[in-house]
Design an enzyme around this catalytic site. Structure first.
Site, PDB file in Angstrom:
ATOM      1  CE  LYS A  13     -22.959  12.382 -12.787  1.00  0.00           C
ATOM      2  NZ  LYS A  13     -22.021  12.036 -11.798  1.00  0.00           N
ATOM      3  CG  ASP A 143     -24.856   8.944 -14.118  1.00  0.00           C
ATOM      4  OD1 ASP A 143     -25.386   8.625 -13.050  1.00  0.00           O
ATOM      5  OD2 ASP A 143     -23.633   9.128 -14.249  1.00  0.00           O
TER       6      ASP A 143
HETATM    7  P1  ATP Z   1     -19.746   9.005 -15.549  1.00  0.00           P
HETATM    8  O1  ATP Z   1     -19.533   9.964 -14.423  1.00  0.00           O
HETATM    9  O2  ATP Z   1     -21.141   8.976 -16.108  1.00  0.00           O
HETATM   10  O3  ATP Z   1     -19.180   7.642 -15.369  1.00  0.00           O
HETATM   11  P2  ATP Z   1     -17.938  10.628 -16.945  1.00  0.00           P
HETATM   12  O4  ATP Z   1     -18.688  11.905 -16.940  1.00  0.00           O
HETATM   13  O5  ATP Z   1     -16.762  10.513 -16.019  1.00  0.00           O
HETATM   14  O6  ATP Z   1     -18.902   9.452 -16.761  1.00  0.00           O
HETATM   15  P3  ATP Z   1     -18.083  10.491 -19.790  1.00  0.00           P
HETATM   16  O7  ATP Z   1     -17.706  11.805 -20.378  1.00  0.00           O
HETATM   17  O8  ATP Z   1     -19.509  10.136 -19.778  1.00  0.00           O
HETATM   18  O9  ATP Z   1     -17.417  10.345 -18.369  1.00  0.00           O
HETATM   19  O10 ATP Z   1     -17.252   9.382 -20.587  1.00  0.00           O
HETATM   20  C1  ATP Z   1     -16.828   8.153 -20.076  1.00  0.00           C
HETATM   21  C2  ATP Z   1     -16.243   7.314 -21.226  1.00  0.00           C
HETATM   22  O11 ATP Z   1     -17.320   6.917 -22.085  1.00  0.00           O
HETATM   23  C3  ATP Z   1     -15.278   8.075 -22.140  1.00  0.00           C
HETATM   24  O12 ATP Z   1     -13.956   7.939 -21.709  1.00  0.00           O
HETATM   25  C4  ATP Z   1     -15.511   7.462 -23.510  1.00  0.00           C
HETATM   26  O13 ATP Z   1     -14.577   6.468 -23.775  1.00  0.00           O
HETATM   27  C5  ATP Z   1     -16.890   6.806 -23.434  1.00  0.00           C
HETATM   28  N1  ATP Z   1     -17.927   7.452 -24.301  1.00  0.00           N
HETATM   29  C6  ATP Z   1     -18.779   6.827 -25.113  1.00  0.00           C
HETATM   30  N2  ATP Z   1     -19.586   7.695 -25.730  1.00  0.00           N
HETATM   31  C7  ATP Z   1     -19.262   8.912 -25.301  1.00  0.00           C
HETATM   32  C8  ATP Z   1     -19.781  10.203 -25.554  1.00  0.00           C
HETATM   33  N3  ATP Z   1     -20.773  10.424 -26.411  1.00  0.00           N
HETATM   34  N4  ATP Z   1     -19.221  11.230 -24.890  1.00  0.00           N
HETATM   35  C9  ATP Z   1     -18.227  11.012 -24.008  1.00  0.00           C
HETATM   36  N5  ATP Z   1     -17.699   9.818 -23.756  1.00  0.00           N
HETATM   37  C10 ATP Z   1     -18.211   8.744 -24.372  1.00  0.00           C
END
Ligand code: ATP
Length: 305
Positions: A13, A143
């Site tokens: 997203k 999200d």
């Molecule tokens: P958001 O914007 O939703 O807060 P993001 O896109 O910045 O998140 P994500 O890739 O969703 O970040 O990951 C955030 C943290 O979640 C990662 O650093 C990791 O430690 C943890 N995590 C747990 N499960 C997963 C997964 N399946 N994929 C990615 N990260 C995961």
């Protein structure tokens, strides 16, 4: 005959508007956001097993080592929550193929949770009603409901109350990825420091943005894109300002941070324009760059074996 495995995909997203209010007593920030699902996808494949396990694969530039390979992985938590909800006793082998940057502000983990819900639901032949899946999604993370729905949608509450928006046409984005993620809690922490200095109103969805989306007016859209978390993320990672400025120099219509960053988004007028801006950013050493079209649909089953 029962399927022996099911593969589902879910999209990244971006937030076309991310309005953030003062932190609530429960620790969450109220949001008024406009989500768009874009064509960067994670795939989650599930198959029955005696014990729960998860493996993660994908492009090494996506910081895969930051994804937990144990029960704390949100895809495992999603499938276990559905199992508990439906009274299913079997465990799953879960394989995640990541195409969404990790900790990139593009809700990759939420996409994995949504894909795991849909894949496990199909494997166990549950046909869980949509509203129940949305409820489980909201329990998993703010999200996750949007990752189920996809398209373009308004998110309120802490982001989990999702209402599809009227939008015309397709939108082309260049996404500049960063090898090193930014922690969402750290960005919100910095946001709290800044907002204590400035004071905050309740967040609202700007009318101009919704008008621009209904009319597919790219000039107006370029002026209406906004992210309240950007100043906080830029304080933590000042070098991102240069990346945003470089995209504008390369003729992008607008530049903003995706969610809590560090991925940077550049609005373009067409696929060709996006390729040109992407090429310019790559040639000037702005690191891995990809092109994504939005809106795309939410989590769905791709293949059953
Ligand atoms: P958001 O914007 O939703 O807060 P993001 O896109 O910045 O998140 P994500 O890739 O969703 O970040 O990951 C955030 C943290 O979640 C990662 O650093 C990791 O430690 C943890 N995590 C747990 N499960 C997963 C997964 N399946 N994929 C990615 N990260 C995961």
């Amino acid at each position: 005959m029962r399927a022996s495995w099911v593969r589902a995909s879910a999209p990244a997203k971006i937030n076309l508007h991310l309005g953030v209010g003062p932190v609530r007593p429960d620790g969450y920030h109220p949001l008024a956001t406009v989500y768009q699902a874009v064509g960067l996808l994670d795939e989650v494949t599930v198959s029955p097993a005696d014990t729960w396990s998860v493996t993660v694969a994908g492009d090494e530039r996506l910081a895969l080592s930051d994804v937990p390979a144990d029960g704390s992985n949100i895809a495992v938590r999603a499938a276990q929550l559905l199992a508990e909800h439906a009274g299913v006793k079997t465990a799953l082998d879960i394989r995640i193929d990541k195409g969404i940057p990790v900790a990139g502000g593009m809700a990759g983990g939420s996409a994995d949770a949504a894909a795991a819900l849909v894949a496990a639901d199909a494997l166990w032949e549950l046909s869980t009603p949509r509203e129940e899946l949305m409820g489980l999604a909201a329990e998993l993370g703010s999200d996750v409901p949007f990752a189920l729905v996809g398209g373009t949608a308004v998110g309120t509450g802490r982001g989990e109350v999702v209402v599809p928006a009227m939008v015309r046409g397709d939108y082309w984005w260049v996404v500049a990825l960063s090898g090193q993620g930014l922690s969402t809690p750290a960005v919100y922490g910095e946001f709290d420091v800044i907002s204590e200095e400035l004071g905050l109103d309740d967040p609202e969805i700007p009318d101009e943005l919704m008008e621009a989306l209904r009319a597919h007016d790219l000039e107006k859209l370029a002026l209406s894109l906004h992210n309240d978390l950007e100043p906080a993320a830029l304080r933590l990672r000042p070098a991102l300002s240069d990346v945003l400025a470089a995209g504008i120099e390369e003729t992008a219509l607008a530049a903003l941070l995706s969610g809590s960053g560090p991925s940077c988004l550049f609005l373009c007028s067409s696929r060709d324009h996006a390729q040109q801006v992407g090429y310019g950013l790559r040639s000037s050493g702005r690191g891995p760059v990809t092109i994504a079209e939005g809106p795309v649909g939410g989590a769905r089953v791709e293949m059953v074996g």
